[in-house]
Design a protein around this motif. Structure first.
Motif, PDB file in Angstrom:
ATOM      1  N   GLY A  93       0.857  -1.154   0.048  1.00 39.13           N
ATOM      2  CA  GLY A  93       0.092   0.004  -0.004  1.00 39.13           C
ATOM      3  C   GLY A  93       0.822   1.379   0.088  1.00 39.13           C
ATOM      4  N   TYR A 107       9.441   3.858   0.216  1.00 38.82           N
ATOM      5  CA  TYR A 107       7.932   3.713  -0.458  1.00 38.82           C
ATOM      6  C   TYR A 107       8.546   3.601  -2.021  1.00 38.82           C
ATOM      7  CZ  TYR A 107       8.259   8.753  -1.698  1.00 38.82           C
ATOM      8  OH  TYR A 107       8.681   9.958  -1.805  1.00 38.82           O
ATOM      9  N   CYS A 151      -3.426  -0.055   3.892  1.00 36.93           N
ATOM     10  CA  CYS A 151      -2.127  -0.687   3.894  1.00 36.93           C
ATOM     11  C   CYS A 151      -2.221  -1.989   4.754  1.00 36.93           C
ATOM     12  CB  CYS A 151      -0.915  -0.065   4.801  1.00 36.93           C
ATOM     13  SG  CYS A 151      -0.606   1.502   3.932  1.00 36.93           S
TER      14      CYS A 151
END
Length: 261
Positions: free
Chosen positions: A138, A171, A222
């Motif tokens: 996510g 990320y 997530c």
């Protein structure tokens, strides 16, 4: 010192349990049966017996344990292995875990025979911070982070979580970080996960609801695949401890737990 406190600190059992032992006449002080838990004794000179055996005063103990995944936080279990499987039974009577970590969560777990210590760390009114490192499928945009920081609903009939702290570490796409993420936790994920966004970071909370970190992150889209507690209060996990290893807390570490309280 109170008799029940002495027995608890001597690892006979937790305070509540030893009170029962005393009331049932299982304890003698200088060969006399004592049935009052609050009875005052001299731990240096009095002879204390439990079920006919002399009890040696061990004092309070505080362990730092690096919990591995796959073990439940409990004394015994008929199905699963527990964190106590890593400790020698003879020295763990009366010792208990402070709070819990989920079966698949790793990291810092404290164990003690000091009930007041446990209460001070776990009492919701104390707001002791616990920080977790996570990997999740996510993404966390600015709005998601704001929700976590301000409080979020994570279950039916539950109140908002208390404000948390969130720090994104990395990320991108899964294929970029596949060598850093634990594959064993991805066995039930769609085969297309190589093209899914992933995020890692640190979430700090002051509560202890069941599966709280996972549920908070799920509430913002997530799916946690790896979770590790890295600190409690001002105490950091000693990363030199291998998974499954433990040691006594130092005096400095003990003090760090309660900084700011």
């Amino acid at each position: 010192m109170r008799l029940d406190k002495f027995l608890a600190e001597a690892s006979v059992g937790r305070r509540k349990i030893v009170r029962t032992y005393i009331k049932e006449g299982m304890v003698k002080v200088n060969r006399q049966v004592i049935t009052e838990p609050a009875a005052e004794i001299n731990e240096s000179s009095d002879v204390i017996e439990y079920l006919g055996k002399v009890v040696a005063y061990a004092g309070k103990v505080y362990y730092m344990f690096n919990k591995p995944a796959g073990y439940i936080t409990a004394r015994t279990d008929i199905v699963n292995k527990t964190v106590f499987d890593f400790f020698d039974d003879f020295k763990m009577n009366g010792v208990f875990h402070v709070g819990r970590l989920d079966k698949d969560t790793e990291g810092l777990l404290l164990l003690t025979n000091d009930g007041e210590f446990e209460h001070k760390l776990m009492c919701p009114q104390k707001h002791v911070e616990k920080t977790y490192f996570f990997w999740a499928l996510g993404s966390l945009d600015k709005e998601d982070r704001k929700k976590l920081e301000q409080g979020i609903y994570i279950g039916k009939d539950e109140i908002l979580t208390k404000p948390a702290k969130i720090k994104v570490h990395k990320y991108g796409m899964y294929k970029e970080f596949k060598n850093e993420m634990p594959m064993k936790n991805l066995k039930n994920i769609d085969s297309n996960y190589y093209n899914q966004p992933v995020v890692s970071g640190y979430l700090t909370i002051t509560e202890g609801r069941k599966h709280q970190v996972k549920r908070m992150l799920k509430a913002v889209g997530c799916y946690v695949v790896y979770l590790k507690r890295v600190s409690i209060g001002g105490l950091m996990l000693d990363e030199s401890l291998e998974k499954g290893q433990y040691r006594f807390l130092t005096e400095v570490e003990f003090q760090k737990l309660f900084e700011g309280l």
